[in-house]
Design an enzyme around this catalytic site. Sequence first.
Site, PDB file in Angstrom:
ATOM      1  N   LYS A   8       0.852  -1.207   0.000  1.00  0.00           N
ATOM      2  CA  LYS A   8       0.000   0.000   0.000  1.00  0.00           C
ATOM      3  C   LYS A   8       0.878   1.243   0.000  1.00  0.00           C
ATOM      4  CE  LYS A   8       0.485   1.920   4.317  1.00  0.00           C
ATOM      5  NZ  LYS A   8       1.659   2.574   4.548  1.00  0.00           N
ATOM      6  N   ASP A 134      -2.266  -1.026  10.378  1.00  0.00           N
ATOM      7  CA  ASP A 134      -2.520  -1.065   8.931  1.00  0.00           C
ATOM      8  C   ASP A 134      -3.158  -2.379   8.479  1.00  0.00           C
ATOM      9  OD1 ASP A 134      -1.565   1.449   8.326  1.00  0.00           O
ATOM     10  OD2 ASP A 134       0.456   0.765   7.791  1.00  0.00           O
TER      11      ASP A 134
END
Length: 290
Positions: A8, A134
């Site tokens: 990401k 995350d």
Amino acid sequence: MTIKARAKINLALDVTGKRNDGYHDMRMVMQTLELYDEVTLEKKLQTGLTLRTNLSWLPTNEKNLVYKAVQLLMEQYGIQDGISVYLKKTIPVGAGLAGGSSDCAAALKGMRELFSLPMTDEELYATGATLGSDVPFCLMGGTALAWGRGEKLQPLTPHPSVYVVLAKPPVSVSTGAVFSKLRLDAIEARPDIDAMTASIERQEPSGIAAHFCNVLETVTEHDHPLITKLKESLLESGALGALMTGSGPTVFGYFLEEEQGLCAINRIKEKYPQVSELFLTKIYPYKGCT
Ligand code: C5P
């Protein structure tokens, strides 16, 4: 069973306050990339859990989030079978690309499927959040607004297609250390997240890139000036915008043409030969880990 664990980037990252639990409140726009690791889970005859990886120096015990994730679900669901896990790393480690969190998310999803665990998505996300801030986003994937510790998520319109160059300076950065050096009262530029999400809605890569902003950048850039140089180099190569992801040190740049991205990589290779971790990848607009 093999599951892809994608990297990401943070298109926008704001830190809005310090909390009593030691974490910070954030507001971020997160985006999944095509670049992935692979997590392979297999039942084995001998009992217990074994983890192997293609990087000899990575921990293969509780210090590895994949090991922790599998162990947690084995305990929670009383799984007696032996499990062997192979982690094939491609995403740079300690880079701000959530590689470890994404591997962890893939392991959780894989375990749920392999053992048909009666876990709802909400339970999976909640378990993920206990392993890392995350991890819930890595479970969800795609394009999302994240807040709280980073675990509160709202999916956004899928990001338009662009090429993304990643360049990781050869330094290691501790996320905890970056946060502790951040002076909230000294932050000068904060992201305009509403403008960023509006550009995503309008499917305008140049508008998205114009609103790139990460408040952790100043802390990590101060310690590692190569980050600034790499962003400049990407912009000189025609990037629509360039930014550090997460707490760093990886820098990314947006390109509309693949050829431009390849030229940007060649320019960095020539000028900064110490930067060996370079990738040309793309936005991955779909939700889900696979
Ligand atoms: O959640 P995770 O283990 O990935 O976080 C690593 C470190 O980053 C935390 O120990 C904390 O110091 C810092 N952090 C923070 N606020 C957040 C996320 C992480 O201060 N929202």
